[in-house]
Design a protein around this motif. Structure first.
Motif, PDB file in Angstrom:
ATOM      1  N   LEU A  73       0.851  -1.191   0.000  1.00  0.00           N
ATOM      2  CA  LEU A  73       0.000   0.000   0.000  1.00  0.00           C
ATOM      3  C   LEU A  73       0.878   1.229   0.000  1.00  0.00           C
ATOM      4  O   LEU A  73       2.016   1.204   0.485  1.00  0.00           O
ATOM      5  N   ASP A  74       0.355   2.315  -0.560  1.00  0.00           N
ATOM      6  CA  ASP A  74       1.138   3.534  -0.711  1.00  0.00           C
ATOM      7  C   ASP A  74       1.257   4.300   0.602  1.00  0.00           C
ATOM      8  O   ASP A  74       0.402   4.197   1.485  1.00  0.00           O
ATOM      9  N   ALA A  75       2.304   5.110   0.687  1.00  0.00           N
ATOM     10  CA  ALA A  75       2.581   5.867   1.901  1.00  0.00           C
ATOM     11  C   ALA A  75       1.674   7.081   2.066  1.00  0.00           C
ATOM     12  O   ALA A  75       1.660   7.698   3.122  1.00  0.00           O
ATOM     13  N   ASP A  76       0.898   7.413   1.028  1.00  0.00           N
ATOM     14  CA  ASP A  76       0.042   8.602   1.125  1.00  0.00           C
ATOM     15  C   ASP A  76      -1.330   8.312   1.710  1.00  0.00           C
ATOM     16  O   ASP A  76      -2.107   9.226   1.980  1.00  0.00           O
ATOM     17  N   THR A  87       0.735  -4.572 -23.760  1.00  0.00           N
ATOM     18  CA  THR A  87       1.887  -5.237 -23.138  1.00  0.00           C
ATOM     19  C   THR A  87       1.481  -6.483 -22.365  1.00  0.00           C
ATOM     20  O   THR A  87       2.040  -7.565 -22.542  1.00  0.00           O
ATOM     21  N   ALA A  88       0.502  -6.319 -21.462  1.00  0.00           N
ATOM     22  CA  ALA A  88       0.137  -7.403 -20.546  1.00  0.00           C
ATOM     23  C   ALA A  88      -1.130  -8.137 -20.948  1.00  0.00           C
ATOM     24  O   ALA A  88      -1.447  -9.174 -20.371  1.00  0.00           O
ATOM     25  N   GLY A  89      -1.866  -7.591 -21.915  1.00  0.00           N
ATOM     26  CA  GLY A  89      -3.097  -8.240 -22.343  1.00  0.00           C
ATOM     27  C   GLY A  89      -4.290  -7.835 -21.488  1.00  0.00           C
ATOM     28  O   GLY A  89      -4.191  -7.017 -20.570  1.00  0.00           O
ATOM     29  N   VAL A  90      -5.437  -8.404 -21.780  1.00  0.00           N
ATOM     30  CA  VAL A  90      -6.672  -8.056 -21.089  1.00  0.00           C
ATOM     31  C   VAL A  90      -6.744  -8.787 -19.747  1.00  0.00           C
ATOM     32  O   VAL A  90      -5.988  -9.712 -19.480  1.00  0.00           O
ATOM     33  N   GLY A  91      -7.679  -8.321 -18.917  1.00  0.00           N
ATOM     34  CA  GLY A  91      -7.915  -9.018 -17.656  1.00  0.00           C
ATOM     35  C   GLY A  91      -7.901  -8.112 -16.448  1.00  0.00           C
ATOM     36  O   GLY A  91      -8.660  -8.309 -15.502  1.00  0.00           O
ATOM     37  N   VAL A  92      -7.024  -7.089 -16.447  1.00  0.00           N
ATOM     38  CA  VAL A  92      -6.934  -6.164 -15.322  1.00  0.00           C
ATOM     39  C   VAL A  92      -7.116  -4.749 -15.856  1.00  0.00           C
ATOM     40  O   VAL A  92      -6.329  -4.281 -16.678  1.00  0.00           O
ATOM     41  N   ARG A  93      -8.144  -4.065 -15.375  1.00  0.00           N
ATOM     42  CA  ARG A  93      -8.439  -2.716 -15.875  1.00  0.00           C
ATOM     43  C   ARG A  93      -7.539  -1.657 -15.248  1.00  0.00           C
ATOM     44  O   ARG A  93      -7.206  -0.669 -15.883  1.00  0.00           O
ATOM     45  N   ASP A  94      -7.173  -1.841 -13.984  1.00  0.00           N
ATOM     46  CA  ASP A  94      -6.346  -0.853 -13.293  1.00  0.00           C
ATOM     47  C   ASP A  94      -5.119  -1.559 -12.719  1.00  0.00           C
ATOM     48  O   ASP A  94      -5.189  -2.201 -11.677  1.00  0.00           O
ATOM     49  N   THR A  95      -3.998  -1.425 -13.409  1.00  0.00           N
ATOM     50  CA  THR A  95      -2.772  -2.079 -12.939  1.00  0.00           C
ATOM     51  C   THR A  95      -2.011  -1.223 -11.939  1.00  0.00           C
ATOM     52  O   THR A  95      -1.188  -1.732 -11.180  1.00  0.00           O
ATOM     53  N   GLN A  96      -2.266   0.093 -11.911  1.00  0.00           N
ATOM     54  CA  GLN A  96      -1.395   1.008 -11.178  1.00  0.00           C
ATOM     55  C   GLN A  96      -1.878   1.378  -9.778  1.00  0.00           C
ATOM     56  O   GLN A  96      -1.194   2.129  -9.090  1.00  0.00           O
ATOM     57  N   CYS A  97      -3.018   0.899  -9.359  1.00  0.00           N
ATOM     58  CA  CYS A  97      -3.465   1.188  -7.994  1.00  0.00           C
ATOM     59  C   CYS A  97      -2.480   0.558  -7.009  1.00  0.00           C
ATOM     60  O   CYS A  97      -2.166  -0.635  -7.105  1.00  0.00           O
ATOM     61  N   GLY A  98      -1.985   1.351  -6.076  1.00  0.00           N
ATOM     62  CA  GLY A  98      -0.956   0.879  -5.157  1.00  0.00           C
ATOM     63  C   GLY A  98      -1.494   0.114  -3.975  1.00  0.00           C
ATOM     64  O   GLY A  98      -1.038   0.299  -2.840  1.00  0.00           O
ATOM     65  N   PHE A  99      -2.450  -0.761  -4.204  1.00  0.00           N
ATOM     66  CA  PHE A  99      -3.110  -1.514  -3.133  1.00  0.00           C
ATOM     67  C   PHE A  99      -3.326  -2.927  -3.640  1.00  0.00           C
ATOM     68  O   PHE A  99      -4.320  -3.222  -4.295  1.00  0.00           O
ATOM     69  N   LYS A 100      -2.357  -3.821  -3.362  1.00  0.00           N
ATOM     70  CA  LYS A 100      -2.388  -5.172  -3.917  1.00  0.00           C
ATOM     71  C   LYS A 100      -2.046  -6.179  -2.829  1.00  0.00           C
ATOM     72  O   LYS A 100      -1.148  -5.946  -2.015  1.00  0.00           O
ATOM     73  N   MET A 101      -2.728  -7.322  -2.848  1.00  0.00           N
ATOM     74  CA  MET A 101      -2.502  -8.353  -1.838  1.00  0.00           C
ATOM     75  C   MET A 101      -2.096  -9.658  -2.513  1.00  0.00           C
ATOM     76  O   MET A 101      -2.622 -10.021  -3.574  1.00  0.00           O
TER      77      MET A 101
END
Length: 363
Positions: A164-167, A271-285
């Protein structure tokens, strides 16, 4: 009559184009080779004991899990935004641990070569909450968000690992959404029945590779991404008055940022193909098994490591679940025009590195 300069100029133009292509190829191959040689670096990290100032060797992601959950926060020059995010995060984790005695946690702050007092802020929290719950890894020089996240992941002790991001742009309580979906996916793979349940109820869950991505895609259509900031000053104008001296100002995201986001999403799709609409959200588990596979293979250090993670998930057959989260745009973004250029360069690295099998994926 044909000018005598026509052919020479054409040849000069062609020569310049070929020279630029060759130079770009050399730069790409140099970067690819360098990143490949530094792919796995999990054995020499240390966290700092805030009481003795001694360096303590970090555990490895390949060691048995000791905590239910690890939260990894990459931080670069975040002395102003980090305190509030840490207070909210640790308050939530403490309350949850009180409610559920089986729940244990750690917060790993990775200082990515900050020039301000980020390290002091992080160390103060480690001193306050003890190094069993809060640890600080110091990278020394700035290496990029991807490198910071990777270091935190490779030395975490949790069964589930959250970046998760520091902000504090995403509410930490939303991790329960990701956790619930990961547990459900793990149960399906393990053929375990039952509904929502704590982590401890699925003993083999860390061994099942599953990833959950927080997503802001649901905000795009209405452009609901907002900038929020609280002020304890008297202003001549405001949108909402919260208390006598506190105001909430809401700003709609800039049009050019939406445009850049759309263009970047198109390149990510290629580059990565379909499947994930938002790759850049800094919240991943990630489950522990997923983190072991992904972060030992990840090469990129800065902006597009998220895209590389999506690509790796597809190559390693790791299921990715995308889940809507609450998100606010916090002032202080470090994305600059040079960052956009670096993102494009990193997308090219993914294409060339994996496309020409210069980067091997270890299974």
């Amino acid at each position: 009559m044909e000018s005598p300069w026509t052919i020479p100029l054409s040849l000069l133009f062609l020569t310049l184009v070929l020279a630029l292509v060759l130079a770009l190829a050399i730069v790409l191959l140099g970067a690819i080779t360098k990143l490949e040689s530094e792919r796995v670096d999990a054995g020499h990290a240390f966290f700092v004991d805030p009481n003795s100032s001694k360096r303590v060797a970090c555990p490895s992601i390949f060691d048995p899990a000791q905590k239910c959950m690890s939260l990894i926060i990459p931080a670069f020059n975040e002395e102003h935004r980090l305190p509030a995010a840490l207070s909210e995060t640790l308050s939530y984790l403490q309350q949850r641990a009180k409610r559920d005695k089986s729940f244990s946690y750690e917060v790993i702050i990775v200082d990515d070569g900050s020039k301000d007092k980020t390290y002091k802020v992080a160390l103060d929290h480690a001193r306050k909450y003890t190094i069993d719950n809060v640890r600080v890894i110091l990278l020394g020089r700035n290496q990029g968000k991807g490198a910071a996240v990777k270091q935190g992941m490779l030395h975490a002790r949790g069964e589930l690992l959250l970046m998760l991001d520091a902000d504090g742009a995403t509410k930490v309580t939303d991790l329960e959404k990701l956790e619930e979906q990961i547990l459900a996916a793990a149960k399906r793979q393990l053929c375990v029945g039952g509904g929502a349940s704590p982590i401890s109820s699925v003993p083999n869950m860390p061994e099942v590779p599953v990833v959950a991505f927080g997503s802001r895609a649901h905000l795009e259509k209405q452009a609901l991404a907002t900038v929020c900031k609280y002020f304890s000053l008297d202003f001549s104008f405001c949108l909402f008055q919260i208390s006598k001296n506190a105001f909430l100002l809401l700003f709609q995201r800039k049009w050019y940022r939406n445009l850049l986001m759309k263009g970047f999403h198109l390149l990510v799709l290629l580059t990565a193909g379909v499947g994930v609409r938002d790759t850049q959200c800094g919240f991943k588990m990630f489950t522990r098994a997923a983190a072991q596979k992904l972060f030992t293979n990840m090469r990129l250090r800065r902006w597009c490591f998220d895209v590389e993670l999506v690509y790796l998930c597809k190559q390693l057959d790791i299921p990715v679940i995308e889940i809507s989260v609450n998100w606010m745009e916090i002032p202080g973004s470090k994305v600059r025009m040079t960052s956009i250029m670096h993102m494009l360069f990193e997308l090219m690295l993914i294409h060339v590195g994996y496309g020409f099998s210069l980067w091997k994926i270890q299974t």
